[in-house]
Write a protein that holds these residues in place. Structure first.
Motif, PDB file in Angstrom:
ATOM      1  N   TYR A  33       9.797  -1.326  -6.030  1.00  0.00           N
ATOM      2  CA  TYR A  33       8.641  -0.448  -5.865  1.00  0.00           C
ATOM      3  C   TYR A  33       7.942  -0.715  -4.539  1.00  0.00           C
ATOM      4  CZ  TYR A  33       3.863   1.249  -6.363  1.00  0.00           C
ATOM      5  OH  TYR A  33       2.660   1.857  -6.141  1.00  0.00           O
ATOM      6  N   TRP A  74       4.255   4.405   2.859  1.00  0.00           N
ATOM      7  CA  TRP A  74       4.072   3.081   2.266  1.00  0.00           C
ATOM      8  C   TRP A  74       4.219   1.992   3.323  1.00  0.00           C
ATOM      9  CZ3 TRP A  74       7.965  -0.574   2.507  1.00  0.00           C
ATOM     10  CH2 TRP A  74       9.241  -0.100   2.805  1.00  0.00           C
ATOM     11  N   LYS A 122      -1.502  -3.046  -4.178  1.00  0.00           N
ATOM     12  CA  LYS A 122      -1.013  -4.037  -5.130  1.00  0.00           C
ATOM     13  C   LYS A 122      -0.690  -5.327  -4.388  1.00  0.00           C
ATOM     14  CE  LYS A 122       0.823  -0.907  -8.647  1.00  0.00           C
ATOM     15  NZ  LYS A 122       0.073   0.254  -8.173  1.00  0.00           N
ATOM     16  N   ARG A 164       0.854  -1.189   0.000  1.00  0.00           N
ATOM     17  CA  ARG A 164       0.000   0.000   0.000  1.00  0.00           C
ATOM     18  C   ARG A 164       0.888   1.237   0.000  1.00  0.00           C
ATOM     19  NH1 ARG A 164      -5.367  -0.758   1.239  1.00  0.00           N
ATOM     20  NH2 ARG A 164      -5.950  -2.881   1.873  1.00  0.00           N
ATOM     21  N   ARG A 165       0.543   2.180  -0.856  1.00  0.00           N
ATOM     22  CA  ARG A 165       1.294   3.430  -0.960  1.00  0.00           C
ATOM     23  C   ARG A 165       0.308   4.585  -1.047  1.00  0.00           C
ATOM     24  NH1 ARG A 165       6.617   4.645  -2.352  1.00  0.00           N
ATOM     25  NH2 ARG A 165       7.016   2.390  -2.535  1.00  0.00           N
ATOM     26  N   SER A 166       0.605   5.656  -0.361  1.00  0.00           N
ATOM     27  CA  SER A 166      -0.310   6.804  -0.316  1.00  0.00           C
ATOM     28  C   SER A 166      -0.641   7.293  -1.726  1.00  0.00           C
ATOM     29  CB  SER A 166       0.332   7.951   0.470  1.00  0.00           C
ATOM     30  OG  SER A 166       0.543   7.578   1.812  1.00  0.00           O
ATOM     31  N   GLY A 167      -1.945   7.444  -1.981  1.00  0.00           N
ATOM     32  CA  GLY A 167      -2.400   7.976  -3.255  1.00  0.00           C
ATOM     33  C   GLY A 167      -2.447   6.982  -4.383  1.00  0.00           C
ATOM     34  N   GLU A 168      -2.153   5.708  -4.116  1.00  0.00           N
ATOM     35  CA  GLU A 168      -2.171   4.699  -5.167  1.00  0.00           C
ATOM     36  C   GLU A 168      -3.000   3.496  -4.732  1.00  0.00           C
ATOM     37  OE1 GLU A 168       1.701   3.677  -6.555  1.00  0.00           O
ATOM     38  OE2 GLU A 168       2.433   5.745  -6.514  1.00  0.00           O
ATOM     39  N   SER A 169      -3.444   2.730  -5.712  1.00  0.00           N
ATOM     40  CA  SER A 169      -4.227   1.530  -5.407  1.00  0.00           C
ATOM     41  C   SER A 169      -3.326   0.457  -4.807  1.00  0.00           C
ATOM     42  CB  SER A 169      -4.874   0.980  -6.686  1.00  0.00           C
ATOM     43  OG  SER A 169      -5.736   1.940  -7.261  1.00  0.00           O
TER      44      SER A 169
END
Length: 241
Positions: A115, A212, A58, A51-56
């Motif tokens: 990533y 993240w 994965k 999980r990363r801020s502002g992203e979906s």
């Protein structure tokens, strides 16, 4: 706390150790780095979630295999079935070198492992072989008394503050620090363990940094045991893409 004898690099040990009188730092780190002369292996399948801020969020499959011998370590990580790394480490009292090489056919563009905030060497805990800077004040992690040791990369690129279970010689948390800083930019935590064939292995690892968080669960299948050179079934744990 359950008495554990845990093998370096998410591997396994044959027996538990009783708590002893406190060892000098150099002897303590020797036990941490070289916990058992017996060769062992582990082959673990699971999921990595990020999980990363502002992203979906994965999620990908992850495979980790390691063969630990007193003088060397051979490991492998495959993520998503298309990105893989081979890890090698010489292990002796004088020095230790770790290599990470992308596998043939591995995805080269936009690598997922990086990533997600994970280094291939995290799973083998190669940072434990960084030179010791000093011992810090004792602390605890989830109720386990720990000795805290500051290590530094040979190239001075980072330091690592490692929380090592005092009686079990195993790292429970590692905080990675940039030069001159005291606040970690990434943290690794060992969250839980399981047992198979009378040997223990790590089945959940957490990593996180600003914005993240990643969790690795080896919850699909696990093969853990003593390594016998020439055993084809064990040798086959190193996979191809």
């Amino acid at each position: 706390m359950k008495r554990w004898m845990l093998l370096l690099l998410f591997a396994v040990l044959a027996a538990s150790l009783f708590a002893e009188e406190e060892l000098p730092l150099n002897q303590f780190m020797e036990r941490v780095r070289f916990p058992n002369p017996t060769a062992t292996y582990a082959a673990l399948d699971g999921q990595i979630q990020h999980r990363r801020s502002g992203e979906s969020p994965k999620s990908e499959s992850i495979y980790f295999a390691v063969i630990l011998q007193p003088e060397r370590m051979t490991g492998q990580i495959i993520i998503g079935g298309r990105e893989g790394y081979l890890i090698g480490q010489t292990r002796n009292s004088g020095s230790s070198e770790t290599s990470v090489v992308p596998m043939q056919g591995s995805q080269q563009e936009n690598p997922m492992l990086g990533y997600m905030g994970v280094r291939a060497s995290d799973l083998t805990m190669s940072f434990l072989f960084y030179p010791v800077v000093k011992e810090l004040d004792a602390d605890s992690v989830k109720g386990a008394a720990c000795r805290v040791v500051l290590l530094e990369a040979p190239d001075k690129s980072e330091q690592v503050r490692v929380y090592i279970a005092r009686n079990y010689y195993f790292p429970l948390k590692a905080e990675f620090l940039k030069p001159g800083e005291s606040k970690p930019y990434r943290t690794l935590e060992v969250n839980s363990f399981k047992q198979e064939n009378d040997l223990y292995y790590t089945d959940e690892i957490g990593l996180f940094g600003p914005g993240w968080r990643t969790r690795i669960n080896f919850n699909k299948s696990a093969k853990v045991g003593l390594f016998v050179p020439g055993d084809k079934a064990v040798s086959s744990i190193i996979r191809t893409l």
